[in-house]
Design a protein around this motif. Sequence first.
Motif, mmCIF file in Angstrom:
data_model
loop_
_atom_site.group_PDB
_atom_site.id
_atom_site.type_symbol
_atom_site.label_atom_id
_atom_site.label_comp_id
_atom_site.label_asym_id
_atom_site.label_seq_id
_atom_site.Cartn_x
_atom_site.Cartn_y
_atom_site.Cartn_z
ATOM 1 N N LEU A 1 -15.668 89.994 41.857
ATOM 2 C CA LEU A 1 -16.032 88.542 41.630
ATOM 3 C C LEU A 1 -15.715 87.518 42.498
ATOM 4 O O LEU A 1 -14.516 87.321 42.843
ATOM 5 C CB LEU A 1 -15.603 88.413 40.071
ATOM 6 N N ILE B 1 -13.697 83.822 32.874
ATOM 7 C CA ILE B 1 -14.421 84.632 31.858
ATOM 8 C C ILE B 1 -13.254 84.995 30.762
ATOM 9 O O ILE B 1 -12.099 85.592 31.213
ATOM 10 C CB ILE B 1 -14.645 86.009 32.934
ATOM 11 N N ASP C 1 -9.715 96.377 33.569
ATOM 12 C CA ASP C 1 -10.347 95.313 32.796
ATOM 13 C C ASP C 1 -11.468 95.718 31.710
ATOM 14 O O ASP C 1 -11.311 95.042 30.576
ATOM 15 C CB ASP C 1 -11.148 94.466 34.006
ATOM 16 N N ALA D 1 -11.796 88.051 43.013
ATOM 17 C CA ALA D 1 -11.166 88.879 42.088
ATOM 18 C C ALA D 1 -11.685 90.350 42.110
ATOM 19 O O ALA D 1 -12.836 90.499 42.109
ATOM 20 C CB ALA D 1 -11.236 88.224 40.657
ATOM 21 N N VAL E 1 -12.694 94.023 40.373
ATOM 22 C CA VAL E 1 -13.092 94.382 38.975
ATOM 23 C C VAL E 1 -12.681 95.797 39.000
ATOM 24 O O VAL E 1 -13.062 96.460 39.798
ATOM 25 C CB VAL E 1 -14.645 94.269 38.839
ATOM 26 N N GLY F 1 -6.291 90.028 42.420
ATOM 27 C CA GLY F 1 -7.234 89.050 43.035
ATOM 28 C C GLY F 1 -6.377 88.550 44.392
ATOM 29 O O GLY F 1 -5.424 88.884 44.730
ATOM 30 N N HIS G 1 -19.649 94.489 35.107
ATOM 31 C CA HIS G 1 -18.848 95.501 34.203
ATOM 32 C C HIS G 1 -19.897 96.716 33.778
ATOM 33 O O HIS G 1 -19.573 97.751 33.823
ATOM 34 C CB HIS G 1 -18.520 95.011 32.844
ATOM 35 N N TYR H 1 -18.420 83.273 29.971
ATOM 36 C CA TYR H 1 -17.929 82.318 31.238
ATOM 37 C C TYR H 1 -18.280 80.976 30.606
ATOM 38 O O TYR H 1 -19.102 80.594 29.843
ATOM 39 C CB TYR H 1 -19.426 82.534 32.166
ATOM 40 N N TYR I 1 -10.076 86.751 36.618
ATOM 41 C CA TYR I 1 -11.291 86.216 36.456
ATOM 42 C C TYR I 1 -11.574 84.711 36.340
ATOM 43 O O TYR I 1 -12.086 84.227 35.196
ATOM 44 C CB TYR I 1 -12.087 86.934 35.418
ATOM 45 N N LEU J 1 -18.656 84.671 39.740
ATOM 46 C CA LEU J 1 -17.975 84.724 38.553
ATOM 47 C C LEU J 1 -18.735 84.881 37.411
ATOM 48 O O LEU J 1 -18.517 85.661 36.420
ATOM 49 C CB LEU J 1 -16.993 83.616 38.517
ATOM 50 N N GLY K 1 -9.254 90.175 34.028
ATOM 51 C CA GLY K 1 -8.785 90.251 35.518
ATOM 52 C C GLY K 1 -7.362 90.633 35.865
ATOM 53 O O GLY K 1 -6.452 89.565 35.425
ATOM 54 N N ALA L 1 -20.055 88.194 35.615
ATOM 55 C CA ALA L 1 -18.917 89.520 35.229
ATOM 56 C C ALA L 1 -19.511 90.553 34.275
ATOM 57 O O ALA L 1 -19.221 91.692 34.460
ATOM 58 C CB ALA L 1 -17.843 88.778 34.489
#
Length: 320
Positions: free
Chosen positions: A318, A4, A43, A37, A39, A63, A304, A17, A92, A297, A60, A300
């Motif tokens: 994610l 991302i 971020d 990962a 969130v 993780g 958000h 992406y 991410y 992923l 990101g 994302a």
Amino acid sequence: MHAIVVSSPGGSSALEYTEVPDPVPGPDEVLVDVAAAGVNYTDVYHREGRYPLKTPFVVGSEGAGTVSAVGSGVTDLAVGDRVGWVGVLGGYAEKAIIPAARAIPLPDDLSFDLAAAVLLQGLTAHYLTHSTYAVKAGDDVLVHAAAGGMGLLLTQIVKRLGGRVIGTVSTEEKEKLAREAGADDVLRYEGFAEAVRERTGGQGVHVVYDGVGAATFDGSLDSLRLRGHLALYGAASGPVAPFDPQRLNQGGSLSLTRPKLGDYIVTREELLARANDVLGWVASGALKVHISNRYPLADARKAHDDLEGRRTTGKLLLIP
């Protein structure tokens, strides 16, 4: 690999992406296959440009995964090791480069999901309650957004230290979660400062942990007792406007700090000391981590949007 990427700051549509070249670890770095990962609002601030970064960048900062390659000079990590990280950009993605000095070994009995869900918020809750203001038995503590990922961890840790938690939430469902985490009293946001005074015999709380920011700042100051402390560790509702420090005097010699995690994990020793506490509590079941949602992923943007829209409780992940 897929990642991302933000090419230009903005709303959630700025999260792209896309396919990028596989990274290669340099000296004192490891390459990690990302399993999960976290969130976080950090971020969002990076994506918006509130915390400016050179573009393009992979989003990101938290993780967990498995080391798949090591760079020169790395002696204490090997391919196959399970590690987590916090405060390192690039999570991410399907693969991430992590400085070996910031890689946190994970207990064998701790899942990647739990590690990715607890490191940033858990270490933040640790430094807030142990260092920024060290909670003591009998302290009255106000925790904002008590049903969020941070709020649930703060509540549990404050209770471990013997404090009394008053939490704020926006819905009945979130009140239930906050109480299950150990909150002694739960309030709605409207008029919370007056309610806090009522529940503390007119004195106010010893400390407020405020990650909401603009919407709660004034009420947070009004909730403090003489020589009380406001730890403003985030700004989910927006940044606080400039104000006259004389207000701290008028409120009763109050203290205000705007801390950040990076300043409390400066050395590897401090990083691992806090991480070992938090991960040990989670592995033993003493600290419960509530994972609200897991997203592919590629989703994302939705993660958000859900985070900013306050449509979630607990932690968002994610999964590459």
